[in-house]
Design an enzyme around this catalytic site. Structure first.
Site, PDB file in Angstrom:
ATOM      1  CE1 TYR A  90     -38.826  38.084  52.880  1.00  0.00           C
ATOM      2  CE2 TYR A  90     -39.675  39.654  54.454  1.00  0.00           C
ATOM      3  CZ  TYR A  90     -39.576  38.370  54.006  1.00  0.00           C
ATOM      4  OH  TYR A  90     -40.213  37.368  54.682  1.00  0.00           O
TER       5      TYR A  90
ATOM      6  NE  ARG B  98     -48.974  32.153  49.234  1.00  0.00           N
ATOM      7  CZ  ARG B  98     -48.242  32.057  50.339  1.00  0.00           C
ATOM      8  NH1 ARG B  98     -48.504  31.153  51.237  1.00  0.00           N
ATOM      9  NH2 ARG B  98     -47.197  32.843  50.547  1.00  0.00           N
TER      10      ARG B  98
ATOM     11  CE  LYS C 115     -39.866  34.489  52.596  1.00  0.00           C
ATOM     12  NZ  LYS C 115     -40.617  34.891  53.786  1.00  0.00           N
TER      13      LYS C 115
ATOM     14  CD  GLU D  83     -41.026  31.434  52.177  1.00  0.00           C
ATOM     15  OE1 GLU D  83     -40.193  31.056  53.017  1.00  0.00           O
ATOM     16  OE2 GLU D  83     -42.027  32.098  52.459  1.00  0.00           O
ATOM     17  CG  ASP D  84     -44.234  32.360  49.093  1.00  0.00           C
ATOM     18  OD1 ASP D  84     -44.463  32.195  50.305  1.00  0.00           O
ATOM     19  OD2 ASP D  84     -43.949  33.464  48.615  1.00  0.00           O
TER      20      ASP D  84
ATOM     21  CG  ASP E 173     -40.853  31.451  56.088  1.00  0.00           C
ATOM     22  OD1 ASP E 173     -40.700  31.613  57.306  1.00  0.00           O
ATOM     23  OD2 ASP E 173     -40.738  32.373  55.257  1.00  0.00           O
ATOM     24  CG  ASP E 174     -45.295  30.617  53.194  1.00  0.00           C
ATOM     25  OD1 ASP E 174     -45.078  31.834  53.226  1.00  0.00           O
ATOM     26  OD2 ASP E 174     -44.751  29.840  52.374  1.00  0.00           O
TER      27      ASP E 174
ATOM     28  CG  ASN F  24     -46.581  39.927  53.248  1.00  0.00           C
ATOM     29  OD1 ASN F  24     -46.676  41.002  53.799  1.00  0.00           O
ATOM     30  ND2 ASN F  24     -46.229  38.822  53.882  1.00  0.00           N
TER      31      ASN F  24
ATOM     32  CG  ASN G 250     -42.413  39.351  56.831  1.00  0.00           C
ATOM     33  OD1 ASN G 250     -41.620  38.412  56.761  1.00  0.00           O
ATOM     34  ND2 ASN G 250     -43.057  39.817  55.778  1.00  0.00           N
TER      35      ASN G 250
HETATM   36  O1  LIG Z   1     -42.375  36.805  52.237  1.00  0.00           O
HETATM   37  C1  LIG Z   1     -43.017  37.437  53.093  1.00  0.00           C
HETATM   38  O2  LIG Z   1     -42.984  38.643  53.219  1.00  0.00           O
HETATM   39  C2  LIG Z   1     -43.824  36.661  54.088  1.00  0.00           C
HETATM   40  C3  LIG Z   1     -44.245  35.388  53.505  1.00  0.00           C
HETATM   41  O3  LIG Z   1     -43.612  34.369  53.670  1.00  0.00           O
HETATM   42  C4  LIG Z   1     -45.390  35.387  52.582  1.00  0.00           C
HETATM   43  O4  LIG Z   1     -46.137  36.361  52.521  1.00  0.00           O
HETATM   44  O5  LIG Z   1     -45.536  34.366  51.904  1.00  0.00           O
HETATM   45 MG   LIG Z   2     -43.877  33.021  52.076  1.00  0.00          MG
END
Ligand SMILES: O=C([O-])CC(=O)C(=O)O
Ligand SMILES: [Mg+2]
Length: 612
Positions: A160, A213, A231, A303-304, A326-327, A468, A512
């Site tokens: 991770y 992203r 994840k 996610e992202d 999640d973000d 991160n 986190n």
């Molecule tokens: O993945 C991680 O460590 C936390 C997160 O969702 C990000 O930074 O986008």
């Molecule tokens: Mg993320």
């Protein structure tokens, strides 16, 4: 061993017929007659759960002709779901045609774990450890999860953040075997078929990215796949969700990262990102195909995604699908938990504090909104008023009302009355925050002057550097403690080692979203919840905050250690499920009496099973 390549009803049929199938010679059974044959023999009917083209209601749908067979011998050793390596017992070696395919010794899983950990520790380069872990996951899934669960503090930074960030950047070069499902613009019009190519038919959690992203590293296109994979391995290790029901997906609409477009090893579509209608149509097809294939109760974790798409997708699908960003939401829930916990050290209530954010994207505005919501729940202060305690700085400076016309809609609620200020340092001096939170994705932005200003304003400044991976952190633990002369309470998105300052050891917390999403997802799955509501996020925050002990506070940390994460996840799952039951959003009825015990009983454990 029966390998896992069968539809839902087959699973049931197999439960009843396994013995009979095992007794007959290893025969391959394809869809159609022979499958129906088995159903008949076992007396298992089709019905509403049967959505793979085996009943009247779905007979016009196309299906993928998956076969299943009893894995034994050489193929058993190469099946990561069932392989146990040297841990196959003598009896299993006899029964499963393994004689001679393994050296004579029989190891325990514990000994295998010790050996792999020893090997991993010899790699100095984090990426090598990451690759070794991915290889293990491909070779022996249970051993992979056993390692991850038993050594969570040590291995989390490997599978991770921060290492997964570097892995995504170099994904094309280190690529060996595909993981997860890739859905690109080439698959437009065929997404349902693509989903059916995945060998598992019962899916409960999807983590999906479009790679625009990735952490704070920007657009990594198709190479973002490392994130959904990572994840989901935490869903299993930390939250106990079975690996077979987890599906990582990357949607590839191109990339605007020129370096990747020029890279001969890039694994994605070599074109600029599709946007607008073309993008929206692909996502719409994806969302409907997922629902059609897996039903209402599959949790889709976004996610992202880049800001604009993240907010839009959540707004568009939260009423029709079981979606969670999640973000925006996961990060908010975890940060709120830290803030609630920190009140023990800082004193006062949330409403007594003033919050300043650097970064007004998904994490920043998501956290800000959840803080405001919690304040309104705990006091009679209306949301509008609660928001006034929260200020955000973006790349153009403090968000103030004179900028409102030019602000993206998710920033507008934070445009308060104030003179414009360009620099973070000026904003700190003017707003006098008690809490400073970095969500900008830009490293080194909490400078010495900024931290010193926070320390001069507050006896215990709370500083969170959430971006991160570590390279993008707004400041390091060392910087926060040194510049504040040991007064700061510090937490970060990526882990930092304990730091000694003037004879005291400071252990910072890792704020986190990994603390919340695994337990949150488990709570949703086990209760059959069909929609995500903010109240469930608040419940998760309070459950997490309750896990911080006196011992943690003494070390200066506002999050519990990850070593206890399975217990924490069970408590979060129970709190989330309890809230979902209260809101009438659950389909698993009747409600289990003891939700914590129930959560624990649902959790996957990676110990080897005995094969007969
Ligand atoms: O993945 C991680 O460590 C936390 C997160 O969702 C990000 O930074 O986008
Ligand atoms: Mg993320």
């Amino acid at each position: 061993m029966i390998s896992l390549t069968r539809p839902n009803f087959l699973r049931k049929a197999l439960g009843l017929c396994q013995r009979r199938v095992m007794e007959s010679t290893l025969k391959e059974i394809t869809n159609g007659d022979s499958v129906l044959d088995i159903k008949d023999k076992c007396g298992v009917g089709g019905g509403v759960e049967d959505m793979y083209g085996e009943d009247r209601a779905t007979e016009d749908q196309t299906i993928t002709p998956w076969t299943f067979s009893v894995a034994s011998g050489y193929s058993l050793l190469r099946d990561p779901h069932y392989n146990k390596g040297l841990a196959f017992t003598e009896a299993e070696r006899d029964a499963h045609y393994l004689r001679g395919l393994l050296p004579p010794t029989v190891s325990s899983q514990e000994l295998q774990e010790k050996k792999v950990m020893q090997n991993l520790r010899q790699y100095q380069v984090p990426l090598q450890r990451y690759m070794a872990m991915m290889d293990l996951q491909e070779r022996n899934e249970r051993l992979f999860y056993k390692l991850l669960i038993d050594n969570v503090e040590e291995l989390l930074p490997v599978v991770y953040t921060p290492t997964v960030g570097e892995a995504c950047q170099k994904y094309g070069s280190i690529f060996r075997r595909p993981q997860g499902l890739f859905i690109s613009l080439k698959e437009k019009g065929k997404i349902l078929e693509v989903l059916k190519n995945w060998p598992e038919k019962t899916i409960q959690v999807i983590v999906v990215t479009d790679g625009e992203r990735i952490l704070g590293l920007g657009d990594l296109g198709c190479q973002g796949m490392g994130i959904p994979v990572g994840k989901l391995s935490l869903y299993t290790a930390l939250g106990g969700v079975r690996p077979s029901v987890c599906l990582p997906i990357t949607i590839d609409v191109g990339t605007n990262n020129q370096k990747l477009l020029d890279d001969e090893f890039y694994i994605g579509l070599k074109q600029k990102r599709a946007t607008g209608q073309e993008y929206a149509e692909l996502l719409e097809e994806f969302m409907s195909a997922v629902k059609q294939n897996y039903g209402e109760k599959v949790l889709i974790q976004f996610e992202d995604f880049a800001n604009h798409n993240a907010f839009e997708l959540l707004a568009k699908y939260h009423t029709t699908h079981l979606v969670f960003n999640d973000d925006i939401q996961g990060t908010a829930s975890v940060v709120l938990a830290g803030l609630i916990a920190s009140l023990k050290l800082l004193g006062g209530t949330l409403a007594d504090h003033t919050f300043l954010f650097l970064g007004a994207g998904e994490a920043g505005t998501g956290i800000a909104e959840l803080i405001a919501l919690e304040i309104t729940k705990k006091t009679s202060v209306p949301l509008e008023e609660a928001r006034k305690k929260i200020w955000l700085v973006d790349s153009k400076g403090l968000i103030v009302s004179s900028r409102v016309e030019s602000l993206q809609h998710f920033k507008q609620p934070w445009a308060h009355e104030h003179e414009p200020l360009k620099e973070l340092l000026d904003a700190v001096k003017a707003i006098k925050p008690t809490v400073l939170i970095g969500t900008s994705g830009v490293g080194k932005t909490f400078t010495k002057e900024v931290v010193e200003a926070m320390a001069s304003l507050n006896p215990k400044p709370l500083i969170m550097a959430l971006s991160n991976p570590t390279s993008q952190a707004e400041c390091t633990a060392e910087e926060a403690y040194t510049w504040s002369k040991g007064h700061a309470i510090f937490a970060s998105g990526s882990p930092f080692d304990p730091f000694e300052f003037e004879g005291r050891t400071f252990v910072s917390g890792q704020a986190n979203n990994a603390y919340v999403f695994p337990g949150f997802g488990l709570g949703i799955i086990m209760s059959g919840t069909i929609r995500v509501y903010d109240d469930m996020l608040l419940a998760a925050s309070e459950a997490l905050a309750a896990e911080v002990t006196e011992e943690d506070y003494l070390k200066g940390r506002i999050y519990p250690p990850f070593t206890n994460i399975r217990k924490i996840s069970a408590n979060i799952a129970a709190a989330v499920a309890a809230k979902a039951y209260e809101l009438g959003l659950t389909t698993r009825l009747p409600r289990p009496n003891d939700l914590v015990k129930y959560a624990e009983s649902c959790m996957y454990t990676p110990v080897y099973r005995t094969y007969h």
